[in-house]
Design an enzyme around this catalytic site. Structure first.
Site, PDB file in Angstrom:
ATOM      1  CG  ASN A   9      -1.767   1.203   1.448  1.00 18.39           C
ATOM      2  OD1 ASN A   9      -1.843   2.071   0.530  1.00 18.39           O
ATOM      3  ND2 ASN A   9      -2.575   1.321   2.561  1.00 18.39           N
ATOM      4  CD1 TRP A  10       3.644   1.117  -2.697  1.00 15.78           C
ATOM      5  CD2 TRP A  10       3.575   2.237  -4.854  1.00 15.78           C
ATOM      6  NE1 TRP A  10       4.090   0.177  -3.700  1.00 15.78           N
ATOM      7  CE2 TRP A  10       4.077   1.053  -4.821  1.00 15.78           C
ATOM      8  CE3 TRP A  10       3.350   2.732  -5.998  1.00 15.78           C
ATOM      9  CZ2 TRP A  10       4.762   0.391  -6.021  1.00 15.78           C
ATOM     10  CZ3 TRP A  10       3.732   2.273  -7.030  1.00 15.78           C
ATOM     11  CH2 TRP A  10       4.408   1.238  -7.148  1.00 15.78           C
ATOM     12  CE  LYS A  11       0.091   3.379   4.977  1.00 12.33           C
ATOM     13  NZ  LYS A  11      -0.125   3.350   6.368  1.00 12.33           N
ATOM     14  CG  HIS A  95      -6.086   1.550   5.102  1.00 11.48           C
ATOM     15  ND1 HIS A  95      -5.646   2.315   5.891  1.00 11.48           N
ATOM     16  CD2 HIS A  95      -5.065   0.785   4.749  1.00 11.48           C
ATOM     17  CE1 HIS A  95      -4.444   2.108   6.306  1.00 11.48           C
ATOM     18  NE2 HIS A  95      -4.045   1.030   5.386  1.00 11.48           N
ATOM     19  CD  GLU A  97      -3.386   5.384   7.050  1.00 16.07           C
ATOM     20  OE1 GLU A  97      -3.414   5.179   5.552  1.00 16.07           O
ATOM     21  OE2 GLU A  97      -2.336   4.709   7.514  1.00 16.07           O
ATOM     22  CD  GLU A 167      -3.504  -3.114   7.070  1.00 19.40           C
ATOM     23  OE1 GLU A 167      -2.530  -3.156   6.787  1.00 19.40           O
ATOM     24  OE2 GLU A 167      -4.398  -2.229   6.717  1.00 19.40           O
ATOM     25  N   GLY A 173       2.174   2.012  10.877  1.00 17.05           N
ATOM     26  CA  GLY A 173       2.986   3.059  10.644  1.00 17.05           C
ATOM     27  C   GLY A 173       3.518   3.426  11.686  1.00 17.05           C
ATOM     28  CB  SER A 212       5.018  -2.085  11.732  1.00 14.78           C
ATOM     29  OG  SER A 212       4.388  -0.688  11.918  1.00 14.78           O
ATOM     30  N   GLY A 233       2.599  -1.270   4.371  1.00 16.58           N
ATOM     31  CA  GLY A 233       2.774  -0.003   4.101  1.00 16.58           C
ATOM     32  C   GLY A 233       3.922   0.536   3.808  1.00 16.58           C
ATOM     33  N   GLY A 234       4.621   1.129   4.839  1.00 13.36           N
ATOM     34  CA  GLY A 234       5.735   1.762   4.670  1.00 13.36           C
ATOM     35  C   GLY A 234       6.864   1.118   3.822  1.00 13.36           C
TER      36      GLY A 234
HETATM   37  C1  PEP Z   1      -0.870  -0.194   6.022  1.00 14.86           C
HETATM   38  O1  PEP Z   1      -0.995   1.029   5.712  1.00 14.86           O
HETATM   39  O2  PEP Z   1      -1.853  -1.020   5.385  1.00 14.86           O
HETATM   40  C2  PEP Z   1      -0.071  -0.608   6.740  1.00 14.86           C
HETATM   41  C3  PEP Z   1       0.303  -1.777   7.043  1.00 14.86           C
HETATM   42  O3  PEP Z   1       1.214   0.223   6.963  1.00 14.86           O
HETATM   43  P1  PEP Z   1       2.688   0.085   7.714  1.00 14.86           P
HETATM   44  O4  PEP Z   1       3.033  -1.429   6.924  1.00 14.86           O
HETATM   45  O5  PEP Z   1       3.495   1.072   7.333  1.00 14.86           O
HETATM   46  O6  PEP Z   1       2.430  -0.178   8.996  1.00 14.86           O
END
Ligand code: PEP
Length: 251
Positions: A9-11, A95, A97, A167, A173, A212, A233-234
């Site tokens: 997920n590049w957000k 998601h 967010e 998640e 994050g 993460s 994500g990151g």
């Molecule tokens: C996400 O945004 O779905 C996610 C899991 O982010 P991160 O890996 O950065 O925690």
């Protein structure tokens, strides 16, 4: 046997130049043949990613969509038929967010999930509890309620071919990762909830862990019985790190 999926997920990250670089880096990764890999760029970069990754074993998805298949007068939204047209195969739905920062309700998530499937795309339904909810011991109720919203409205059959991503919000994050045992407990509960209605659907349901995930933690997480890959994500913004996470999901 469920085929693992690793999704990046590049957000709201990236420019045309950095996306080109990331696509080039991804194209050089040796990816296991026995898993699926997908990336979810910002809407602006979906077409660029579809084009840049064409012929590679990396699919492309969208991070969100409108709750309708048809195009129409809905400023700023993306119809799922448009996502099909541009070459998407997956869509993230619900998601955290979007649920927590943008106020997306279970009802909206259900409508989007249905629109994704109606267009022939694969929804990745995101579920997860906040830190306060975990501390109050309500994790399974919260996650179960988010899943029940979809099952009650659309039937358990709607999970057939769909993907679920657990998640925990406190792990997204933050650098905090659920332990493999914490994640496994929730994944098993999600599968049991689906199995209550249809054992076959539950057995085939891919449930990803997100929060993460790094190359260093991936193998242990993906080794758990009910964890079928990851939503990253990151770490997905670094092609080498993401490639290593994908390799951890292969056999
Ligand atoms: C996400 O945004 O779905 C996610 C899991 O982010 P991160 O890996 O950065 O925690």
């Amino acid at each position: 046997m469920r085929r693992p999926l690793v999704a990046g997920n590049w957000k709201m990250h990236g420019t045309r130049a950095s996306v080109t670089e990331l696509i080039e880096g991804l194209s050089q990764q040796v990816l296991p043949a026995d898993i699926d890999v997908a990336v979810f760029p910002s809407s602006l970069h979906i077409a660029q990613a579809v084009q840049g990754l064409s012929g590679k074993a990396v699919k492309v998805g969208a991070q969100d969509c409108a709750a309708q298949v048809e195009q129409g007068a809905l400023t700023g939204e993306l119809a799922t038929s448009q996502l099909v047209d541009v070459g998407c195969e997956f869509v993230l739905v619900g998601h955290s967010e979007r649920r927590l920062i943008l106020g997306e309700s279970d009802e909206a998530v259900v409508r989007k999930f249905a629109a994704v499937q109606a267009a022939g795309l694969i929804p990745v339904l995101c579920l997860g509890e906040t830190r306060e909810q975990r501390e109050a011991n309500t994790t399974l109720d919260v996650v179960g309620g988010q899943l029940a919203a979809v099952i009650d409205a659309l039937g358990v059959e709607s999970l057939s071919g769909a993907v679920v991503a657990y998640e925990p919000v406190w792990a997204i994050g933050t650098g905090l990762t659920a332990t493999p045992e914490q994640a496994q407990e929730v994944h098993a509960a999600i599968r049991a909830q689906a199995a209550h209605f249809d054992a076959g659907v539950a057995a085939g349901l891919r449930i990803l862990y997100g929060g993460s995930v790094k190359a260093a933690s991936a193998a242990e997480l993906f080794g758990m019985q009910d964890i079928d890959g990851g939503l990253v994500g990151g770490a997905s913004l670094n092609a080498d790190e993401f490639g290593a996470i994908c390799r951890a999901a292969g056999n």
